[in-house]
Design an enzyme around this catalytic site. Structure first.
Site, PDB file in Angstrom:
ATOM      1  N   LYS A  45      28.634  -3.633 -24.765  1.00 16.65           N
ATOM      2  CA  LYS A  45      27.529  -4.215 -25.503  1.00 16.65           C
ATOM      3  C   LYS A  45      26.361  -4.541 -24.587  1.00 16.65           C
ATOM      4  CE  LYS A  45      31.027  -6.704 -28.141  1.00 16.65           C
ATOM      5  NZ  LYS A  45      31.656  -8.050 -28.292  1.00 16.65           N
ATOM      6  N   GLY A  46      26.659  -4.612 -23.289  1.00  9.63           N
ATOM      7  CA  GLY A  46      25.705  -5.163 -22.337  1.00  9.63           C
ATOM      8  C   GLY A  46      24.370  -4.447 -22.263  1.00  9.63           C
ATOM      9  N   GLU A 101      23.151   1.912 -18.957  1.00 11.76           N
ATOM     10  CA  GLU A 101      24.128   0.859 -18.662  1.00 11.76           C
ATOM     11  C   GLU A 101      23.385  -0.400 -18.218  1.00 11.76           C
ATOM     12  OE1 GLU A 101      26.665  -0.614 -19.114  1.00 11.76           O
ATOM     13  OE2 GLU A 101      28.315  -0.046 -17.813  1.00 11.76           O
ATOM     14  N   ASP A 102      24.044  -1.541 -18.370  1.00 13.27           N
ATOM     15  CA  ASP A 102      23.411  -2.794 -17.952  1.00 13.27           C
ATOM     16  C   ASP A 102      23.499  -2.996 -16.441  1.00 13.27           C
ATOM     17  OD1 ASP A 102      26.177  -3.149 -18.041  1.00 13.27           O
ATOM     18  OD2 ASP A 102      26.099  -5.044 -19.162  1.00 13.27           O
ATOM     19  N   ASP A 105      28.574  -2.531 -10.882  1.00 15.37           N
ATOM     20  CA  ASP A 105      29.112  -3.551  -9.982  1.00 15.37           C
ATOM     21  C   ASP A 105      30.082  -2.847  -9.018  1.00 15.37           C
ATOM     22  OD1 ASP A 105      29.527  -6.313  -9.278  1.00 15.37           O
ATOM     23  OD2 ASP A 105      31.342  -6.341 -10.461  1.00 15.37           O
ATOM     24  N   LYS A 133      24.450  -3.554  -8.169  1.00 24.09           N
ATOM     25  CA  LYS A 133      24.975  -4.481  -7.149  1.00 24.09           C
ATOM     26  C   LYS A 133      25.735  -3.673  -6.117  1.00 24.09           C
ATOM     27  CE  LYS A 133      26.522  -8.381  -9.904  1.00 24.09           C
ATOM     28  NZ  LYS A 133      27.712  -9.217 -10.198  1.00 24.09           N
ATOM     29  N   PHE A 154      26.735 -13.382  -9.976  1.00 22.12           N
ATOM     30  CA  PHE A 154      27.036 -13.077 -11.372  1.00 22.12           C
ATOM     31  C   PHE A 154      25.823 -13.401 -12.241  1.00 22.12           C
ATOM     32  CE2 PHE A 154      28.882 -13.297 -15.556  1.00 22.12           C
ATOM     33  CZ  PHE A 154      29.704 -12.182 -15.536  1.00 22.12           C
ATOM     34  N   VAL A 155      25.343 -12.405 -12.960  1.00 22.43           N
ATOM     35  CA  VAL A 155      24.129 -12.575 -13.761  1.00 22.43           C
ATOM     36  C   VAL A 155      24.416 -12.443 -15.257  1.00 22.43           C
ATOM     37  CG1 VAL A 155      22.491 -11.893 -11.973  1.00 22.43           C
ATOM     38  CG2 VAL A 155      23.547 -10.128 -13.387  1.00 22.43           C
ATOM     39  N   ASP A 161      26.567 -10.714 -20.431  1.00 22.57           N
ATOM     40  CA  ASP A 161      27.252 -11.908 -20.922  1.00 22.57           C
ATOM     41  C   ASP A 161      28.140 -12.549 -19.866  1.00 22.57           C
ATOM     42  OD1 ASP A 161      29.286  -9.789 -20.951  1.00 22.57           O
ATOM     43  OD2 ASP A 161      30.536 -11.282 -21.954  1.00 22.57           O
ATOM     44  N   ARG A 167      23.913 -13.355 -24.026  1.00 29.12           N
ATOM     45  CA  ARG A 167      23.297 -12.027 -24.115  1.00 29.12           C
ATOM     46  C   ARG A 167      21.863 -12.097 -24.637  1.00 29.12           C
ATOM     47  NH1 ARG A 167      27.397  -8.192 -23.442  1.00 29.12           N
ATOM     48  NH2 ARG A 167      29.442  -8.721 -24.258  1.00 29.12           N
TER      49      ARG A 167
HETATM   50  P1  IMP Z   1      32.190  -2.351 -12.706  1.00 29.93           P
HETATM   51  O1  IMP Z   1      33.236  -1.433 -13.273  1.00 29.93           O
HETATM   52  O2  IMP Z   1      32.763  -3.318 -11.711  1.00 29.93           O
HETATM   53  O3  IMP Z   1      30.993  -1.623 -12.155  1.00 29.93           O
HETATM   54  O4  IMP Z   1      31.760  -3.296 -13.866  1.00 29.93           O
HETATM   55  C1  IMP Z   1      30.812  -2.989 -14.741  1.00 29.93           C
HETATM   56  C2  IMP Z   1      30.822  -3.936 -15.915  1.00 29.93           C
HETATM   57  O5  IMP Z   1      31.233  -5.265 -15.565  1.00 29.93           O
HETATM   58  C3  IMP Z   1      29.410  -4.047 -16.420  1.00 29.93           C
HETATM   59  O6  IMP Z   1      29.136  -3.042 -17.364  1.00 29.93           O
HETATM   60  C4  IMP Z   1      29.396  -5.439 -16.992  1.00 29.93           C
HETATM   61  O7  IMP Z   1      29.858  -5.407 -18.318  1.00 29.93           O
HETATM   62  C5  IMP Z   1      30.372  -6.213 -16.136  1.00 29.93           C
HETATM   63  N1  IMP Z   1      29.657  -6.957 -15.070  1.00 29.93           N
HETATM   64  C6  IMP Z   1      29.646  -6.690 -13.745  1.00 29.93           C
HETATM   65  N2  IMP Z   1      28.881  -7.562 -13.068  1.00 29.93           N
HETATM   66  C7  IMP Z   1      28.375  -8.393 -14.001  1.00 29.93           C
HETATM   67  C8  IMP Z   1      27.476  -9.517 -13.934  1.00 29.93           C
HETATM   68  O8  IMP Z   1      26.981  -9.951 -12.878  1.00 29.93           O
HETATM   69  N3  IMP Z   1      27.206 -10.119 -15.118  1.00 29.93           N
HETATM   70  C9  IMP Z   1      27.705  -9.698 -16.309  1.00 29.93           C
HETATM   71  N4  IMP Z   1      28.535  -8.654 -16.419  1.00 29.93           N
HETATM   72  C10 IMP Z   1      28.873  -8.017 -15.273  1.00 29.93           C
HETATM   73 MG    MG Z   2      28.848  -3.136 -19.416  1.00 33.42          MG
END
Ligand code: IMP
Ligand code: MG
Length: 181
Positions: A45-46, A101-102, A105, A133, A154-155, A161, A167
């Site tokens: 949803k992000g 994508e939002d 990470d 990030k 963490f944002v 969210d 959100r």
């Molecule tokens: P990844 O697989 O670790 O890259 O995680 C990606 C997903 O984790 C993103 O699409 C977000 O939904 C969530 N996420 C990662 N970091 C943050 C953050 O700082 N705030 C909110 N959601 C996050």
């Molecule tokens: Mg996401």
């Protein structure tokens, strides 16, 4: 906007800066895909906020679709185990796909998603992420269009969210540690 100090540590990227950056990225995208058609994929949803704002800046012919993935883990860390909760409505064979994508990470969710979509034989797949990030990356992953590179904090807000909250904030903010401690 005024936020409560108990919940929001500070504004990291204001809505004004986001909108200005989306203008720049949209200009590049409209040039890069000139003469082609684009399938814009929103990762629920992000990405809803950045998706809606970007969609309205795309001037080439486009279609949209939605996908939801979840990575198991606690609410501030992803585990790397990814599941497709909602798949695309239509096939992508031969299409130019731009994933929106939002945040990237660890990169594990996106790595899995990109690898999955590539097996469906699209003409191309590129990734736009509002936030990156890189300090937390655990797999090789580079987005094609990046809004902002941010530190390891963490944002929330502008679609992002914490435990499904925040959100609706217009800005990308750093969550106060008081909320999850
Ligand atoms: P990844 O697989 O670790 O890259 O995680 C990606 C997903 O984790 C993103 O699409 C977000 O939904 C969530 N996420 C990662 N970091 C943050 C953050 O700082 N705030 C909110 N959601 C996050
Ligand atoms: Mg996401």
């Amino acid at each position: 906007m005024q936020y409560s100090k108990d919940e929001i540590d500070r504004v990291l990227v204001s809505n004004e800066r986001i909108q200005a950056r989306l203008d720049e990225l949209a200009e590049r995208i409209n040039q890069d895909y000139a003469g082609r058609e684009l399938l814009l994929v929103c990762i629920l949803k992000g990405a809803v906020a950045v998706f809606a704002d970007m969609l309205r800046r795309i001037t080439i012919p486009c279609q949209i679709d939605f996908m939801a993935i979840s990575s198991y883990g606690s609410s501030t860390k992803s585990s790397g185990v990814v599941r497709i909760m909602k798949d695309l409505d239509h096939g992508i064979e031969g299409k130019d796909v731009l994933i929106v994508e939002d945040i990237v990470d660890s990169g594990m969710s996106m790595r899995y998603l990109l690898d999955t979509l590539k097996t469906r034989k699209p003409a191309s797949v590129r990734l736009l992420t509002l936030l990156d990030k890189p300090d937390r990356r655990r797999v090789e992953l580079h987005a094609d269009y990046i809004g902002f590179t941010i530190p390891d904090e963490f944002v929330i807000g502008y679609g992002l969210d914490y435990a499904e909250k925040y959100r609706n904030l217009p800005d990308v903010c750093v969550l106060s540690p008081k909320v999850y401690m």
